[in-house]
Write a protein that holds these residues in place. Structure first.
Motif, mmCIF file in Angstrom:
data_model
loop_
_atom_site.group_PDB
_atom_site.id
_atom_site.type_symbol
_atom_site.label_atom_id
_atom_site.label_comp_id
_atom_site.label_asym_id
_atom_site.label_seq_id
_atom_site.Cartn_x
_atom_site.Cartn_y
_atom_site.Cartn_z
ATOM 1 N N GLU A 1 3.541 17.351 3.257
ATOM 2 C CA GLU A 1 3.137 15.949 3.266
ATOM 3 C C GLU A 1 4.309 15.104 2.819
ATOM 4 O OE1 GLU A 1 -1.647 16.235 2.142
ATOM 5 O OE2 GLU A 1 -0.193 15.582 0.618
ATOM 6 N N MET A 2 4.376 13.895 3.348
ATOM 7 C CA MET A 2 5.313 12.926 2.803
ATOM 8 C C MET A 2 4.530 11.681 2.420
ATOM 9 S SD MET A 2 7.539 11.055 5.733
ATOM 10 C CE MET A 2 7.782 9.646 4.650
ATOM 11 N N ASN A 3 4.986 11.049 1.378
ATOM 12 C CA ASN A 3 4.310 9.885 0.832
ATOM 13 C C ASN A 3 5.300 8.735 0.741
ATOM 14 O OD1 ASN A 3 3.557 8.172 -1.749
ATOM 15 N ND2 ASN A 3 1.673 9.109 -1.005
ATOM 16 N N VAL A 4 4.843 7.564 1.121
ATOM 17 C CA VAL A 4 5.642 6.367 0.930
ATOM 18 C C VAL A 4 4.813 5.409 0.074
ATOM 19 C CG1 VAL A 4 7.000 4.537 1.989
ATOM 20 C CG2 VAL A 4 6.606 6.679 3.235
ATOM 21 N N SER A 5 5.341 5.053 -1.059
ATOM 22 C CA SER A 5 4.615 4.138 -1.941
ATOM 23 C C SER A 5 5.144 2.718 -1.762
ATOM 24 C CB SER A 5 4.780 4.586 -3.393
ATOM 25 O OG SER A 5 6.128 4.520 -3.774
ATOM 26 N N THR A 6 4.366 1.757 -2.168
ATOM 27 C CA THR A 6 4.747 0.335 -2.125
ATOM 28 C C THR A 6 5.402 0.011 -0.786
ATOM 29 O OG1 THR A 6 5.272 0.608 -4.490
ATOM 30 C CG2 THR A 6 5.700 -1.535 -3.496
ATOM 31 N N GLN B 1 0.836 -1.199 0.000
ATOM 32 C CA GLN B 1 0.000 0.000 0.000
ATOM 33 C C GLN B 1 0.868 1.245 0.000
ATOM 34 O OE1 GLN B 1 -2.592 -0.743 3.509
ATOM 35 N NE2 GLN B 1 -4.301 -0.752 2.048
ATOM 36 N N GLN B 2 0.220 2.386 -0.146
ATOM 37 C CA GLN B 2 0.931 3.645 -0.015
ATOM 38 C C GLN B 2 0.324 4.439 1.138
ATOM 39 O OE1 GLN B 2 0.714 6.269 -3.384
ATOM 40 N NE2 GLN B 2 -1.332 6.967 -2.858
ATOM 41 N N VAL B 3 1.088 5.405 1.630
ATOM 42 C CA VAL B 3 0.611 6.166 2.769
ATOM 43 C C VAL B 3 1.045 7.622 2.611
ATOM 44 C CG1 VAL B 3 2.684 5.748 4.181
ATOM 45 C CG2 VAL B 3 0.500 6.206 5.296
ATOM 46 N N GLY C 1 5.091 13.207 15.977
ATOM 47 C CA GLY C 1 5.371 12.023 15.168
ATOM 48 C C GLY C 1 4.124 11.262 14.742
ATOM 49 N N THR C 2 4.282 10.511 13.680
ATOM 50 C CA THR C 2 3.271 9.557 13.223
ATOM 51 C C THR C 2 3.892 8.171 13.293
ATOM 52 O OG1 THR C 2 2.137 11.070 11.704
ATOM 53 C CG2 THR C 2 1.927 8.706 11.265
ATOM 54 N N ARG C 3 3.258 7.308 14.034
ATOM 55 C CA ARG C 3 3.779 5.940 14.145
ATOM 56 C C ARG C 3 3.093 5.083 13.098
ATOM 57 N NH1 ARG C 3 7.170 3.682 17.346
ATOM 58 N NH2 ARG C 3 7.142 5.413 18.839
ATOM 59 N N LEU C 4 3.888 4.568 12.179
ATOM 60 C CA LEU C 4 3.378 3.741 11.079
ATOM 61 C C LEU C 4 3.762 2.292 11.307
ATOM 62 C CD1 LEU C 4 2.228 3.302 8.182
ATOM 63 C CD2 LEU C 4 4.523 3.828 7.327
ATOM 64 N N LEU C 5 2.792 1.426 11.223
ATOM 65 C CA LEU C 5 3.033 -0.011 11.314
ATOM 66 C C LEU C 5 2.612 -0.638 9.997
ATOM 67 C CD1 LEU C 5 3.760 -2.571 12.903
ATOM 68 C CD2 LEU C 5 1.403 -2.614 13.738
ATOM 69 N N VAL C 6 3.532 -1.347 9.388
ATOM 70 C CA VAL C 6 3.257 -2.028 8.121
ATOM 71 C C VAL C 6 3.184 -3.529 8.388
ATOM 72 C CG1 VAL C 6 4.013 -2.417 5.751
ATOM 73 C CG2 VAL C 6 4.485 -0.221 6.870
ATOM 74 N N LEU C 7 2.048 -4.108 8.056
ATOM 75 C CA LEU C 7 1.838 -5.548 8.283
ATOM 76 C C LEU C 7 1.925 -6.346 6.997
ATOM 77 C CD1 LEU C 7 -1.171 -5.259 10.741
ATOM 78 C CD2 LEU C 7 1.253 -5.547 11.312
#
Lengths: 115, 114
Positions: free
Chosen positions: A75-80, A17-19, A109-115
């Motif tokens: 904004e920052m974006n992270v793809s794939t 996914q992207q965020v 901060g934003t805590r991102l968890l990728v499953l």
């Protein structure tokens, strides 16, 4: 004066996914920097924006991108997304790049968890 | 070799003692140096910065810089349990008036026990 705000504070995504993460700097601050913090790599610089232009970039793959709007919000974006992208993403603002980093303030901060 | 190195600790000191935190850096062109404190689950908070060789004191905190040895330290006098946190050393290689790229060490975990 309100501090740096980041939204969302917590996020769960799955691989591939992207965020998009958002950062609103302190009022009057026009420079926004982004950092990634992980237990393994520590706190690492991603990029800095000023006047809607990227001024400096860290050593991250092209999946990581950002932008800044005319009101200085960024904004920052992270793809794939990959599992290794799980991290605390920190935004920091200061008035302008010409000022020393001691004038820079971090957001929560934003805590991102990728499953 | 990492650009900024710190002892990961944990460093444990009794309440009232002096805590000494150390940091070395590899880029001789580094011009400004910062110490941040980070509590668990929180964002980093700047506690000291130093640009020139020598000591800089602020309350219970003293930062020491030796550019010839590429070494910067932080002393915390009269340590309190509330000082228990991770301390991050950061370096701005391009100078304090340039863009905001800070290079951080891995951090030293400090525990102050009553």
């Amino acid at each position: 004066k309100a501090g740096v705000t980041q939204t969302p504070r917590y996020l769960i995504k799955t691989r591939g996914q992207q965020v998009t993460l958002s950062c609103s700097p302190i009022s009057g601050h026009r420079s926004v920097s982004w950092y990634q913090q992980t237990p393994g790599q520590g706190l690492q610089f991603l990029f800095e924006y000023f006047s809607e232009t990227q001024r400096n970039k860290g050593n991250f793959p092209g999946r990581f991108s950002g932008r800044q709007f005319s009101n200085s919000r960024s904004e920052m974006n992270v793809s794939t997304l990959e599992l290794g992208d799980s991290a605390l993403y920190l935004c920091a603002s200061r008035y302008r790049p010409g000022q020393g980093a001691e004038t820079q303030y971090f957001g929560p901060g934003t805590r991102l968890l990728v499953l | 070799q990492k650009e900024v190195e710190q002892n990961s600790g944990p460093l444990s000191v009794p309440e009232g003692a002096i805590a000494s935190l150390n940091c070395t850096y590899s880029d001789r062109g580094s011009q400004s140096f910062f110490w941040y404190r980070q509590y668990s689950g929180k964002s980093p908070e700047l506690i000291m910065f130093i640009y020139s060789n020598g000591d800089k004191e602020d309350g219970r905190f003293t930062a020491q810089l030796n550019k010839a040895s590429q070494y910067v330290s932080l002393l915390i006098r009269d340590s309190q349990p509330s000082d228990s946190a991770t301390y991050l050393c950061a370096v701005n290689s391009a100078g304090g008036t340039s863009y905001g790229k800070l290079t951080f060490g891995q951090g030293t975990i400090l525990t102050v026990h009553p």
